[in-house]
Motif scaffolding. Structure first.
Motif, mmCIF file in Angstrom:
data_model
loop_
_atom_site.group_PDB
_atom_site.id
_atom_site.type_symbol
_atom_site.label_atom_id
_atom_site.label_comp_id
_atom_site.label_asym_id
_atom_site.label_seq_id
_atom_site.Cartn_x
_atom_site.Cartn_y
_atom_site.Cartn_z
ATOM 1 N N TYR A 181 0.937 -1.052 0.050
ATOM 2 C CA TYR A 181 -0.112 -0.082 0.081
ATOM 3 C C TYR A 181 0.782 1.226 -0.100
ATOM 4 N N MET A 198 -11.144 -2.916 -6.562
ATOM 5 C CA MET A 198 -11.884 -2.868 -5.527
ATOM 6 C C MET A 198 -13.535 -2.638 -5.740
ATOM 7 N N THR A 202 -16.615 -4.980 -5.605
ATOM 8 C CA THR A 202 -17.747 -4.657 -4.359
ATOM 9 C C THR A 202 -19.189 -4.393 -5.178
ATOM 10 N N GLY A 226 -11.188 0.459 5.734
ATOM 11 C CA GLY A 226 -10.355 0.031 4.628
ATOM 12 C C GLY A 226 -11.327 0.009 3.612
ATOM 13 N N ASP A 249 -10.414 5.185 5.574
ATOM 14 C CA ASP A 249 -8.974 4.611 4.726
ATOM 15 C C ASP A 249 -8.104 5.379 5.009
ATOM 16 N N HIS A 250 -7.047 5.281 4.202
ATOM 17 C CA HIS A 250 -5.797 6.320 4.207
ATOM 18 C C HIS A 250 -6.431 7.469 3.778
ATOM 19 N N ASP A 269 -5.064 5.834 10.211
ATOM 20 C CA ASP A 269 -4.790 4.332 10.075
ATOM 21 C C ASP A 269 -5.302 3.406 10.793
ATOM 22 N N MET A 270 -5.674 2.411 10.503
ATOM 23 C CA MET A 270 -6.628 1.263 11.100
ATOM 24 C C MET A 270 -5.747 0.517 12.496
ATOM 25 N N LYS A 283 -14.227 -5.238 4.425
ATOM 26 C CA LYS A 283 -14.437 -5.865 3.085
ATOM 27 C C LYS A 283 -12.961 -6.148 2.617
ATOM 28 N N TRP A 284 -12.580 -7.322 2.337
ATOM 29 C CA TRP A 284 -11.308 -7.644 1.790
ATOM 30 C C TRP A 284 -10.007 -6.969 2.378
#
Ligand SMILES: C[S@@+](CC[C@H](N)C(=O)[O-])C[C@H]1O[C@@H](n2cnc3c(N)ncnc32)[C@H](O)[C@@H]1O
Length: 384
Positions: A181, A198, A202, A226, A249-250, A269-270, A283-284
């Motif tokens: 990433y 993605m 989706t 994300g 997400d980022h 940032d997760m 998801k994913w």
């Protein structure tokens, strides 16, 4: 006299069983030859299986499905060549189309066309159900999947042997020196293409997810962790207007998400922090990581959820363990995706048992796994 008859009978028996044995051997020899011939051919096919994805990518990048679609009907090779964005040798284009017709991507026929006051027979091509999914602009087209940055994504596959030694190996990082990433953040074109991949997946998956209405019942707020450019969050917000949806997400990814008044956008940032909500949608995401990193993400999820009734809703692949996969049209793709995760991220696809174990260790005691219609993924609902 009697002894002679018995002797003759014995001789006859011996010679007929010799004959049978020879026939059997000959038969076995023939079967052995046929088997050898079949596996020999199969290995040739396997050696060249890369040609399938490469020729497909070539056809889509040249817009061949779009051009034939616009023509609406069988299109001759010369007509097709005249519409391509690049000049092409008729013989070479015919060979490409021959290969792709063999793969059932296009349907080949011949047409009689006028030629200098005379007539000639020409090769012609039309779309098949497969290439109809490669027409740009069609809602569920799979163009992003077929054309995504092969140059970069293929590189780790050349390093697969080195990936077998350590369970934590990440071939992408070993080769490029950065996490996938991080690399995608620097390579703007790859970043855009990935987001399109993605979003493409989706669009296929969300209708089947939304059919599981009870999973979303009682949820007041949801964060898509994300969530990329927000395709899933927008689908949830549209299907369940009472749910306050956020895509997380980022920062550089959420910034590129289209604005939508029903979906808030938060960058971060997760691994550090996940915005609080009644439900977290992943998801994913978890298949990108090994168990240790998944546990870190799930710890952040736990911190973001209410102690009572909080849940994670995971959309990811579930491997079938020892199942031979008969009747499962996604089996080959799932197995390949598992290796792709190993090479690109050091991640993995998980079996039902592995999912349950991972979630239970992270404190999610109730876990349900459901299939998703028309998707390679499954739906996993895990509550605290
Ligand atoms: C495989 S994509 C899945 C995107 C989306 N959930 C979907 O299925 O369409 C993984 C996403 O996680 C995001 N991501 C990766 N690491 C992250 C991090 N540390 N914090 C937040 N988002 C991250 C990536 O930017 C990417 O959008």
């Amino acid at each position: 006299m009697r002894t002679n008859t018995i002797y003759a009978e014995q001789l006859l028996l011996a010679s007929s069983s010799m004959e049978e044995n020879m026939e059997k051997k000959e038969r076995q020899g023939k079967e052995g030859d046929e088997l050898l011939q079949a596996v020999h051919a199969q290995l040739w096919t396997q050696v060249f299986s890369f040609a399938n994805s490469q020729t497909l990518r070539c056809a889509v990048e040249l817009h061949i499905p779009d051009i034939i679609h616009a023509h609406a009907g069988p299109m001759t090779l010369s007509h097709l060549a005249s519409k391509l964005p690049l000049p092409s040798s008729p013989d070479r284009l015919r060979r490409l189309m021959c290969f792709l017709s063999h793969l059932n991507i296009f349907k080949h026929s011949t047409m009689i066309t006028p030629s200098g006051g005379d007539e000639r027979e020409e090769d012609a091509y039309e779309l098949t159900p497969l290439s109809r999914l490669l027409v740009r602009g069609e809602e569920k087209n799979m163009v992003p999947m077929v054309t995504v940055g092969f140059n970069v994504l293929m590189v780790p596959w050349h390093h697969i042997i080195g990936s077998l030694e350590k369970s934590s190996d990440n071939a992408f990082k070993r080769v490029f020196g950065v996490e996938f990433y991080q690399y995608a953040e620097q390579d703007a074109e790859l970043g855009v293409r990935l987001n399109e991949v993605m979003a493409c997946d989706t669009r296929w998956t969300m209708p089947g997810v939304i059919e599981w209405k009870e999973v979303f019942e009682g949820v007041g707020s949801l964060v898509d962790v994300g969530g990329g450019t927000g395709t899933a969050a927008r689908a949830i917000a549209e299907a369940f207007p009472a749910i306050k949806c956020t895509v997380f997400d980022h920062p550089h990814v959420v910034e590129s998400a289209p604005e939508c008044e029903d979906v808030a956008r938060i960058g971060g940032d997760m691994f550090e922090f996940i915005p609080p909500a009644d439900a977290l949608f992943l998801k994913w995401i978890l298949h990108n990581y090994g168990d240790e990193e998944c546990r870190k993400i799930l710890k952040r999820c736990k911190e973001a959820l209410p102690e009572k009734g909080g849940k994670v809703i995971i959309v990811d692949t579930v491997m079938d363990g020892d199942d031979d996969g008969a009747g499962d049209e996604f089996k080959d793709a799932r197995l390949a995706l598992d290796l792709e995760m190993m090479l690109l991220f050091g991640g993995k696809e998980r079996t039902e048992e592995e999912w349950r174990r991972l979630l239970q260790h992270a404190g999610f005691s109730k876990c349900r796994i459901m299939p998703i219609k028309s998707s390679i993924h499954s739906l996993i609902e895990a509550s605290l």
